[in-house]
Scaffold this motif. Structure first.
Motif, mmCIF file in Angstrom:
data_model
loop_
_atom_site.group_PDB
_atom_site.id
_atom_site.type_symbol
_atom_site.label_atom_id
_atom_site.label_comp_id
_atom_site.label_asym_id
_atom_site.label_seq_id
_atom_site.Cartn_x
_atom_site.Cartn_y
_atom_site.Cartn_z
ATOM 1 N N SER A 13 39.051 36.746 45.657
ATOM 2 C CA SER A 13 37.606 36.533 45.557
ATOM 3 C C SER A 13 37.123 35.770 46.779
ATOM 4 O O SER A 13 37.874 34.993 47.376
ATOM 5 C CB SER A 13 37.252 35.755 44.283
ATOM 6 O OG SER A 13 37.873 34.485 44.300
ATOM 7 N N PRO A 14 35.877 35.978 47.176
ATOM 8 C CA PRO A 14 35.345 35.270 48.347
ATOM 9 C C PRO A 14 35.124 33.787 48.039
ATOM 10 O O PRO A 14 34.749 33.421 46.931
ATOM 11 C CB PRO A 14 34.015 35.966 48.614
ATOM 12 C CG PRO A 14 34.026 37.220 47.824
ATOM 13 C CD PRO A 14 34.904 36.967 46.652
ATOM 14 N N THR A 15 35.366 32.977 49.035
ATOM 15 C CA THR A 15 34.971 31.568 48.953
ATOM 16 C C THR A 15 33.464 31.485 49.136
ATOM 17 O O THR A 15 32.789 32.508 49.369
ATOM 18 C CB THR A 15 35.673 30.757 50.041
ATOM 19 O OG1 THR A 15 35.218 31.231 51.319
ATOM 20 C CG2 THR A 15 37.192 30.885 49.940
ATOM 21 N N ARG A 51 37.722 43.262 45.935
ATOM 22 C CA ARG A 51 38.463 42.176 45.286
ATOM 23 C C ARG A 51 39.938 42.547 45.147
ATOM 24 O O ARG A 51 40.608 42.177 44.182
ATOM 25 C CB ARG A 51 37.880 41.879 43.884
ATOM 26 C CG ARG A 51 36.388 41.564 43.854
ATOM 27 C CD ARG A 51 36.095 40.278 44.605
ATOM 28 N NE ARG A 51 34.667 39.985 44.703
ATOM 29 C CZ ARG A 51 34.024 39.087 43.945
ATOM 30 N NH1 ARG A 51 34.680 38.415 43.023
ATOM 31 N NH2 ARG A 51 32.741 38.861 44.137
ATOM 32 N N SER A 52 40.435 43.255 46.139
ATOM 33 C CA SER A 52 41.831 43.698 46.086
ATOM 34 C C SER A 52 42.275 44.127 47.475
ATOM 35 O O SER A 52 41.600 44.950 48.119
ATOM 36 C CB SER A 52 41.988 44.868 45.107
ATOM 37 O OG SER A 52 43.225 45.509 45.272
ATOM 38 N N ARG A 58 42.913 33.609 47.232
ATOM 39 C CA ARG A 58 43.920 34.561 46.792
ATOM 40 C C ARG A 58 44.735 33.943 45.647
ATOM 41 O O ARG A 58 45.165 32.807 45.742
ATOM 42 C CB ARG A 58 44.855 34.936 47.931
ATOM 43 C CG ARG A 58 44.145 35.460 49.199
ATOM 44 C CD ARG A 58 45.122 35.463 50.370
ATOM 45 N NE ARG A 58 44.545 35.942 51.612
ATOM 46 C CZ ARG A 58 43.821 35.211 52.434
ATOM 47 N NH1 ARG A 58 43.550 33.939 52.130
ATOM 48 N NH2 ARG A 58 43.356 35.709 53.549
ATOM 49 N N THR A 59 44.953 34.730 44.617
ATOM 50 C CA THR A 59 45.908 34.369 43.573
ATOM 51 C C THR A 59 46.829 35.557 43.381
ATOM 52 O O THR A 59 46.634 36.608 43.999
ATOM 53 C CB THR A 59 45.188 34.055 42.250
ATOM 54 O OG1 THR A 59 44.614 35.265 41.720
ATOM 55 C CG2 THR A 59 44.090 33.016 42.437
ATOM 56 N N THR A 60 47.789 35.415 42.522
ATOM 57 C CA THR A 60 48.714 36.530 42.298
ATOM 58 C C THR A 60 48.026 37.702 41.618
ATOM 59 O O THR A 60 48.507 38.836 41.679
ATOM 60 C CB THR A 60 49.897 36.074 41.423
ATOM 61 O OG1 THR A 60 49.381 35.512 40.204
ATOM 62 C CG2 THR A 60 50.737 35.043 42.163
#
Length: 302
Positions: free
Chosen positions: A59-61, A19-20, A53-55
């Motif tokens: 996370s997976p779709t 997750r990174s 993706r966020t700042t």
């Protein structure tokens, strides 16, 4: 998906699990920008988004989660199988074909190989009994076993036994009925047990030597065999004189079952050697077998 893109799939799995991008890049040993480019290229080829993706997070779709759950275990299985194959490569394995006499097989090869083969179940050994001095290259043997003076000079030879003395023996009961031989020529009056050689179709001449005098005695008798142990059994049964390795008859002589005649004419030959054609493509299985049967004088003294 083209096979060359499996690395892209591995990159996706690393990012989805961590997750990174930062931690995944460190794990894979690539830069974050290169990793981000790889994931974008993978999503473009598939025509759908795999990661959100966020700042602050990755996370997976839904599609990405499905791909993670289905593809990751299969890739792990592939990696495990590749590791297993690599381990198999490092284990001694394969078939080693050996040509040897029955005497060499029973006194040297089997006693030593039987101690180590249980440790190497992937090694298969075929031992073919042969007195014909086979061409190991033409007949596709990996190893030949012969006396040192019978090994061709272009072969690589490893000693597997000490020098071997021969003996002419018969039972006391047999010798009571005949005059004891005092010289090789006296053998013509005796019932001698012959060894049949397959190559020339004839009998093996008894090679005798006293000082500088050498004699190849062509003997005759009622019995002939193509193996050493049958000759010994016939001699023990009182059928005549046999010319056999001395170490096979020492206990019989000590027990009085056999008598050694013409002892001063019985020569010593260079001991048994294992020989092979080349070190090229020398497998680990060959290394194990050669090392197992190699002659170690210090072991003989124990």
């Amino acid at each position: 998906m083209p096979r060359e893109n499996y690395n892209d799939l591995i990159a996706f799995i690393a990012v989805a699990r961590e997750r990174s991008f930062t931690r995944a890049a460190a794990q894979l040993g690539v830069s974050q920008s290169a990793l981000s480019h790889t994931i974008r290229a993978l999503e473009t080829r598939l025509g759908l988004r795999l990661l959100t993706r966020t700042t602050r997070s990755v996370s997976p779709t839904e599609a990405g989660e499905r791909l993670l759950q289905t593809a990751a275990p299969r890739l792990e299985e592939i990696e495990a199988e590749l590791a297993a194959v690599a381990e198999f490569r490092d284990k001694p394995a394969g078939t080693i074909r050996i040509t040897a006499t029955d005497y060499a097989t029973k006194t040297v090869l089997w006693p030593r190989l039987s101690k180590v083969l249980r440790k190497y179940p992937e090694i298969n050994v075929e031992i073919i009994t042969d007195y014909g001095l086979s061409d190991i290259v033409a007949d596709r043997y990996d190893i030949g076993v012969r006396n040192g003076d019978q090994v061709a000079k272009d072969m690589i030879a490893v000693r597997i036994a000490p020098d071997m003395r021969m003996a002419i023996v018969g039972t006391p009961a047999y010798l009571e009925k005949r005059e004891w031989p005092k010289k090789p020529q006296d053998l013509t009056t005796h019932n001698c047990i012959n060894l049949r050689l397959p190559t020339l179709g004839g009998f093996y001449p008894w090679e005798l030597k006293k000082g500088n005098r050498e004699v190849q005695a062509r003997v005759e008798g009622q019995l002939a065999f193509n193996g050493t142990y049958q000759m010994l059994e016939a001699a023990l049964s009182g059928y005549g004189l046999a010319y056999v390795p001395a170490d096979l008859v020492q206990t019989h002589i000590a027990a009085g079952r056999l008598v050694w005649v013409l002892e001063d004419w019985c020569p010593t030959f260079p001991g048994l050697h294992a020989y092979y054609a080349s070190r090229r493509e020398f497998s680990r299985a060959m290394t194990v077998v050669i090392d197992a049967i190699r002659y170690r004088p210090e072991e003989r003294k124990r």
